[in-house]
Design an enzyme around this catalytic site. Structure first.
Site, mmCIF file in Angstrom:
data_model
loop_
_atom_site.group_PDB
_atom_site.id
_atom_site.type_symbol
_atom_site.label_atom_id
_atom_site.label_comp_id
_atom_site.label_asym_id
_atom_site.label_seq_id
_atom_site.Cartn_x
_atom_site.Cartn_y
_atom_site.Cartn_z
ATOM 1 N N PHE A 138 0.869 -1.140 0.165
ATOM 2 C CA PHE A 138 -0.088 0.108 -0.005
ATOM 3 C C PHE A 138 0.814 1.109 0.097
ATOM 4 O O PHE A 138 1.871 1.284 1.079
ATOM 5 C CB PHE A 138 -0.914 -0.022 1.121
ATOM 6 N N ASP A 223 9.262 2.476 1.594
ATOM 7 C CA ASP A 223 8.047 3.356 2.249
ATOM 8 C C ASP A 223 7.885 2.944 3.513
ATOM 9 O O ASP A 223 7.634 1.792 3.788
ATOM 10 C CB ASP A 223 6.872 2.837 1.435
ATOM 11 N N LYS A 252 2.935 9.851 8.390
ATOM 12 C CA LYS A 252 2.288 9.416 9.769
ATOM 13 C C LYS A 252 2.685 9.924 10.984
ATOM 14 O O LYS A 252 2.417 10.918 11.456
ATOM 15 C CB LYS A 252 2.175 7.875 9.659
HETATM 16 C C1 PLP Z 1 3.012 2.140 3.939
HETATM 17 C C2 PLP Z 1 2.130 3.251 3.512
HETATM 18 N N1 PLP Z 1 2.554 4.078 2.500
HETATM 19 C C3 PLP Z 1 1.636 4.939 2.081
HETATM 20 C C4 PLP Z 1 0.607 5.387 2.878
HETATM 21 C C5 PLP Z 1 -0.442 6.508 2.356
HETATM 22 O O1 PLP Z 1 -0.191 7.430 3.494
HETATM 23 P P1 PLP Z 1 -1.167 8.720 3.454
HETATM 24 O O2 PLP Z 1 -2.446 8.164 3.806
HETATM 25 O O3 PLP Z 1 -0.565 9.745 4.454
HETATM 26 O O4 PLP Z 1 -1.287 9.499 2.097
HETATM 27 C C6 PLP Z 1 0.097 4.284 3.822
HETATM 28 C C7 PLP Z 1 -1.215 4.774 4.603
HETATM 29 O O5 PLP Z 1 -1.652 3.888 5.238
HETATM 30 C C8 PLP Z 1 1.077 3.436 4.192
HETATM 31 O O6 PLP Z 1 0.629 2.550 5.255
#
Ligand code: PLP
Length: 396
Positions: A138, A223, A252
């Site tokens: 994700f 990520d 986050k």
């Molecule tokens: C691993 C990862 N990358 C990216 C995101 C996306 O982040 P945002 O919701 O702040 O755009 C998330 C959100 O849960 C995530 O868990």
């Protein structure tokens, strides 16, 4: 207004993009939230791994209050002291040399995708644009990050997706190697898949991935939006695997609950982003980066990583005990306070019952209960959570 009245108004005015639980939190402190009717909840979701320092951490609140009274926003046309300080703190504690700030995890990944493409084209030619990512990953909800994400449920309805992404199974270096083409420029992976159900790769996976990237001169992007900022007991989760990326994304928990995103990169790669190549109006503004500076300092001043390791081991041990008692628990897995409990049944019912009993939990991939409490959690709070959870498991 009470909770019911707020929910009725929400039903009238808010777009229905979320399947929301019937809860209206209005106040938080540490690991507790209170709703608009004054009921307390024990929070083991922490805003989905955002409130790592707990709700309204005094250092973050003080930094926000001070900064709000001095300067909330200016522009990235100017130099922003708290942004510079946060970049220095992150670079000093990571592989990276430079930071770019934005407002969310998706935007941080967008920045990483753009940087990887620009760097690779400049270095190796215009054919190098493809990025390999993992199935069940994700990476966000913007069009590029939806395209990068390896989950059909996130992608459907939004065709055509962005060209130039290939998905391979997570934790299989051979298949990743075979997916490389002359067009490949980068590999983008979560060190631990969060939304994918708390999936931890084998210890040598990332070493092999790094080797493959070096052989093919591909950029490795981590990520760390969900697993970074202490969640696993190290500031960054990839430290557990003794491998460094070329680019890393954060969001986050980086600013104690204030909305922020950040992309970090090594100098050689970062150099591809010159003036006018990328930007964000709010990205790294004085208010959020002041909160970020307070957050990073608090992590080290208050022994947050040590507590994460200690409480993570305690929680894992207690969940392993539960597993012996309840056959529906298939597996307990995690690092630090990034913990999943896989069940043989959908976990949604447990989460719904927990809510009525004042406990906030969450589900990933339907059958995995996710525990991502604030990293300041105590054994007393863990015991309180387990007492509720055990009661629910016994009822089912
Ligand atoms: C691993 C990862 N990358 C990216 C995101 C996306 O982040 P945002 O919701 O702040 O755009 C998330 C959100 O849960 C995530 O868990």
């Amino acid at each position: 207004m009470n909770s019911q009245q707020w929910m009725e108004k929400a039903d009238r005015y808010i777009m229905k993009t979320y399947g929301r639980y019937p809860l209206v939190p209005v106040r938080g402190e540490g690991c507790s939230l209170w709703d608009a009717d004054g009921k307390r909840y024990l929070d083991f979701l922490a805003g989905v791994a955002v409130n790592n320092l707990g709700h309204c951490h005094p250092r973050v609140v003080a930094a926000l209050q001070k900064q709000a009274a001095e300067l909330i926003h200016c522009s990235n046309y100017y130099h922003i002291p708290s942004q510079i300080e946060l970049a220095e703190l992150l670079c000093d504690r990571s592989f990276a040399d430079r930071a770019f700030f934005c407002n969310s995890g998706a935007e941080a990944n967008e920045a990483a995708i753009k940087l990887a493409r620009k760097y690779s084209r400049e270095k190796f030619g215009t054919d190098r644009y493809e990025i390999i990512t993992a199935l069940a990953s994700f990476h966000g909800r913007t069009m590029a990050t939806v395209s990068a994400t390896g989950q059909e449920k996130v992608q459907k309805f939004f065709d055509p997706l962005l060209h130039g992404f290939r998905h391979v199974p997570f934790n299989d270096a051979d298949l990743l190697r075979r997916a490389i083409t002359p067009n490949t420029c980068a590999v983008m992976l979560e060190p631990i898949q969060g939304e994918g159900g708390i999936v931890i790769p084998s210890p040598d996976y990332f070493r092999e991935v790094r080797r493959i990237c070096d052989e093919h001169r591909l950029l490795l992007i981590f990520d760390e939006v969900q697993v970074g900022m202490g969640r696993t007991g190290r500031l960054f989760a990839h430290e557990h695997f003794a491998v460094t990326p070329d680019i890393m994304t954060l969001a986050k928990a980086l600013a104690g609950g204030a909305p922020i995103g950040c992309m970090l990169a090594k100098e050689e790669v970062a150099a591809s982003f010159g003036p006018g190549t990328h930007g964000s109006t709010f990205g790294g503004n004085p208010l959020v980066t002041a909160a970020g500076v307070a957050t990073v300092r608090a992590i080290f001043a208050e022994g947050i990583l040590e507590n994460t390791i200690e409480m993570g081991e305690y929680l894992m041990g207690r969940l392993e005990q539960l597993k012996k008692k309840f056959p529906m628990i298939v597996e307990v897995r995690g690092i630090g306070l990034m913990i999943g409990m896989e069940l043989s049944v959908p976990a949604g019912e447990i989460v719904a019952r927990a809510l009525t009993q004042g406990l906030l939990l969450n589900v990933a991939q339907d059958t995995v209960l996710r525990f991502v409490p604030p990293l300041i959690v105590t054994s007393v709070e863990i015991d309180e959570m387990l007492q509720i959870l055990e009661g629910i498991l016994a009822e089912l």
